[in-house]
Design a protein around this motif. Structure first.
Motif, mmCIF file in Angstrom:
data_model
loop_
_atom_site.group_PDB
_atom_site.id
_atom_site.type_symbol
_atom_site.label_atom_id
_atom_site.label_comp_id
_atom_site.label_asym_id
_atom_site.label_seq_id
_atom_site.Cartn_x
_atom_site.Cartn_y
_atom_site.Cartn_z
ATOM 1 N N TRP A 244 23.105 -31.537 -24.323
ATOM 2 C CA TRP A 244 24.257 -31.749 -23.454
ATOM 3 C C TRP A 244 25.189 -30.533 -23.435
ATOM 4 N N LYS A 245 25.228 -29.795 -24.548
ATOM 5 C CA LYS A 245 26.098 -28.616 -24.605
ATOM 6 C C LYS A 245 25.674 -27.590 -23.555
ATOM 7 N N LEU A 246 24.355 -27.372 -23.455
ATOM 8 C CA LEU A 246 23.853 -26.434 -22.454
ATOM 9 C C LEU A 246 24.184 -26.912 -21.052
ATOM 10 N N GLY A 247 24.078 -28.223 -20.822
ATOM 11 C CA GLY A 247 24.398 -28.763 -19.502
ATOM 12 C C GLY A 247 25.853 -28.554 -19.124
ATOM 13 N N VAL A 248 26.766 -28.742 -20.088
ATOM 14 C CA VAL A 248 28.195 -28.535 -19.825
ATOM 15 C C VAL A 248 28.469 -27.078 -19.480
ATOM 16 N N LEU A 249 27.892 -26.159 -20.254
ATOM 17 C CA LEU A 249 28.107 -24.731 -19.990
ATOM 18 C C LEU A 249 27.528 -24.334 -18.641
ATOM 19 N N GLY B 290 30.569 -24.503 -11.091
ATOM 20 C CA GLY B 290 31.977 -24.198 -10.857
ATOM 21 C C GLY B 290 32.167 -23.157 -9.770
ATOM 22 N N ILE B 291 31.202 -22.230 -9.669
ATOM 23 C CA ILE B 291 31.268 -21.200 -8.622
ATOM 24 C C ILE B 291 31.021 -21.817 -7.251
ATOM 25 N N TYR B 292 29.939 -22.627 -7.148
ATOM 26 C CA TYR B 292 29.540 -23.144 -5.843
ATOM 27 C C TYR B 292 30.417 -24.308 -5.371
ATOM 28 N N LEU B 293 31.147 -24.925 -6.306
ATOM 29 C CA LEU B 293 32.109 -25.949 -5.910
ATOM 30 C C LEU B 293 33.441 -25.341 -5.489
ATOM 31 N N GLY B 294 33.559 -24.012 -5.640
ATOM 32 C CA GLY B 294 34.762 -23.322 -5.227
ATOM 33 C C GLY B 294 35.893 -23.367 -6.241
ATOM 34 N N TRP B 295 35.588 -23.794 -7.473
ATOM 35 C CA TRP B 295 36.622 -23.859 -8.494
ATOM 36 C C TRP B 295 36.970 -22.492 -9.058
ATOM 37 N N PHE B 296 35.944 -21.651 -9.266
ATOM 38 C CA PHE B 296 36.152 -20.359 -9.905
ATOM 39 C C PHE B 296 35.430 -19.275 -9.126
ATOM 40 N N SER B 297 35.914 -18.047 -9.312
ATOM 41 C CA SER B 297 35.131 -16.869 -8.921
ATOM 42 C C SER B 297 34.098 -16.632 -10.028
ATOM 43 N N PRO B 298 33.078 -15.785 -9.789
ATOM 44 C CA PRO B 298 32.095 -15.527 -10.848
ATOM 45 C C PRO B 298 32.713 -15.052 -12.155
ATOM 46 N N THR B 299 33.718 -14.180 -12.084
ATOM 47 C CA THR B 299 34.365 -13.697 -13.312
ATOM 48 C C THR B 299 35.107 -14.831 -14.018
ATOM 49 N N GLU B 300 35.823 -15.638 -13.245
ATOM 50 C CA GLU B 300 36.552 -16.760 -13.835
ATOM 51 C C GLU B 300 35.596 -17.791 -14.427
ATOM 52 N N ALA B 301 34.445 -18.014 -13.763
ATOM 53 C CA ALA B 301 33.470 -18.976 -14.272
ATOM 54 C C ALA B 301 32.904 -18.523 -15.612
ATOM 55 N N ALA B 302 32.644 -17.210 -15.738
ATOM 56 C CA ALA B 302 32.149 -16.691 -17.018
ATOM 57 C C ALA B 302 33.181 -16.870 -18.126
ATOM 58 N N ALA B 303 34.453 -16.603 -17.804
ATOM 59 C CA ALA B 303 35.519 -16.772 -18.796
ATOM 60 C C ALA B 303 35.682 -18.241 -19.180
ATOM 61 N N MET B 304 35.623 -19.138 -18.193
ATOM 62 C CA MET B 304 35.766 -20.558 -18.478
ATOM 63 C C MET B 304 34.593 -21.072 -19.322
ATOM 64 N N ALA B 305 33.370 -20.623 -18.989
ATOM 65 C CA ALA B 305 32.209 -21.044 -19.774
ATOM 66 C C ALA B 305 32.312 -20.555 -21.216
ATOM 67 N N ALA B 306 32.807 -19.335 -21.409
ATOM 68 C CA ALA B 306 32.994 -18.817 -22.768
ATOM 69 C C ALA B 306 34.028 -19.645 -23.522
ATOM 70 N N PHE B 307 35.121 -20.002 -22.839
ATOM 71 C CA PHE B 307 36.171 -20.813 -23.471
ATOM 72 C C PHE B 307 35.635 -22.198 -23.848
ATOM 73 N N VAL B 308 34.864 -22.815 -22.939
ATOM 74 C CA VAL B 308 34.289 -24.129 -23.224
ATOM 75 C C VAL B 308 33.294 -24.038 -24.383
ATOM 76 N N ALA B 309 32.524 -22.938 -24.438
ATOM 77 C CA ALA B 309 31.579 -22.752 -25.547
ATOM 78 C C ALA B 309 32.319 -22.681 -26.884
ATOM 79 N N ILE B 310 33.458 -22.007 -26.899
ATOM 80 C CA ILE B 310 34.263 -21.928 -28.126
ATOM 81 C C ILE B 310 34.765 -23.315 -28.525
ATOM 82 N N LEU B 311 35.248 -24.094 -27.538
ATOM 83 C CA LEU B 311 35.728 -25.447 -27.826
ATOM 84 C C LEU B 311 34.607 -26.327 -28.381
ATOM 85 N N ILE B 312 33.426 -26.233 -27.775
ATOM 86 C CA ILE B 312 32.285 -27.034 -28.244
ATOM 87 C C ILE B 312 31.893 -26.620 -29.663
#
Length: 274
Positions: free
Chosen positions: A66-71, A78-100
């Motif tokens: 499930w961790k891989l699925g969340v990341l 997150g990119i294709y839903l229009g939530w983040f730009s590619p750079t922002e999506a990478a930063a958000m995924a890194a932050f979520v990985a740290i939280l997990i």
């Protein structure tokens, strides 16, 4: 990472490149499964013997992904839903990985500091390579070498098929002694205009280059990844490792053939998402 590096050098859309890689990635995974099945049928001694696992146990193990699925959701959807730009999506995924990692107890503050330091070192090395590549690109542009190469190909009348064969041979050769990042940074300023001149799309070429760089790293006679594996397992002869990679090389070349004769497998999804 390779697709991101290509996007920078070729000035192509990273979002479209990610979309273009989606279907070929699933196709290659399927080809690898078929390859393993065929090898297991022809050479059963090559396949490790493991005890059969009940479906319930395998399902429980799959839930652990499930961790891989969340990341993946944050980094890609997150990119294709229009939530983040590619750079922002990478930063958000890194932050979520740290939280997990902290939430599951797999990381402590000292480990986080080590991760930060390793990231800084890796980024600095990549930036030096990228800066050198941009200087090289500027030199190539000033010499007009890509334009002259394109004119020369037109004069001698090479068909698009043979141009692609020459490009394939170049990437297989370079992959035997260069890593993927260096290969992309050095060659794309020259090969991309050439491939564009014979009618192929820059997005398609990004997927083609990524696959070819992977092939070059495991192809004989001096595939660099093979020697890395042998260094980690010195008891295994290099020739045995090469024999193990050959069936998967066949699968890779089947994907390359599909990309050449059916470019839509890489271009269909980016066009749908436009």
């Amino acid at each position: 990472m390779l697709i991101a590096i290509y996007a920078i050098v070729a000035e192509q859309s990273l979002v479209k490149l990610y979309a273009a890689a989606f279907i070929p990635g699933f196709v290659l995974a399927g080809l690898y499964v078929i390859t393993v099945w065929i090898v297991a049928w022809i050479k059963p001694s090559w396949i490790p013997k493991v005890a059969a696992m009940p479906f319930r146990v395998r399902l429980r193990a799959s839930v652990g992904m499930w961790k891989l699925g969340v990341l993946f959701f944050f980094a890609v959807f997150g990119i294709y839903l229009g939530w983040f730009s590619p750079t922002e999506a990478a930063a958000m995924a890194a932050f979520v990985a740290i939280l997990i990692a902290f939430g599951s107890g797999a990381m402590r503050w000292r480990d986080l500091l080590d991760c930060f330091l390793e990231t800084v070192y890796t980024t600095a090395v990549i930036f030096f390579i990228v800066v050198g590549a941009f200087i090289f690109c500027r030199f190539i542009v000033l010499t007009q070498f890509p334009n002259e190469l394109t004119k020369w190909v037109g004069i001698i009348g090479l068909s698009p098929f043979w141009v692609l064969m020459a490009v394939m041979a170049l990437y297989v050769l370079l992959g035997t002694f260069l890593d993927e990042v260096s290969t992309i940074l050095i060659t794309v300023p020259v090969t991309l205009p050439l491939v564009n001149s014979i009618g192929f799309d820059g997005i398609w070429f990004g997927i083609f280059v990524t696959v070819m760089c992977t092939i070059g790293l495991i192809s004989p006679p001096t595939g660099m990844t093979v020697f890395v594996i042998q260094a980690q397992h010195p008891d295994i002869p290099v020739m045995r490792i090469y024999m193990g990679t050959l069936p998967f090389l066949v699968a890779d070349f089947v994907l390359v053939a599909l990309l050449i004769f059916m470019p839509s497998i890489a271009l269909w999804l980016p066009r749908v998402l436009e």
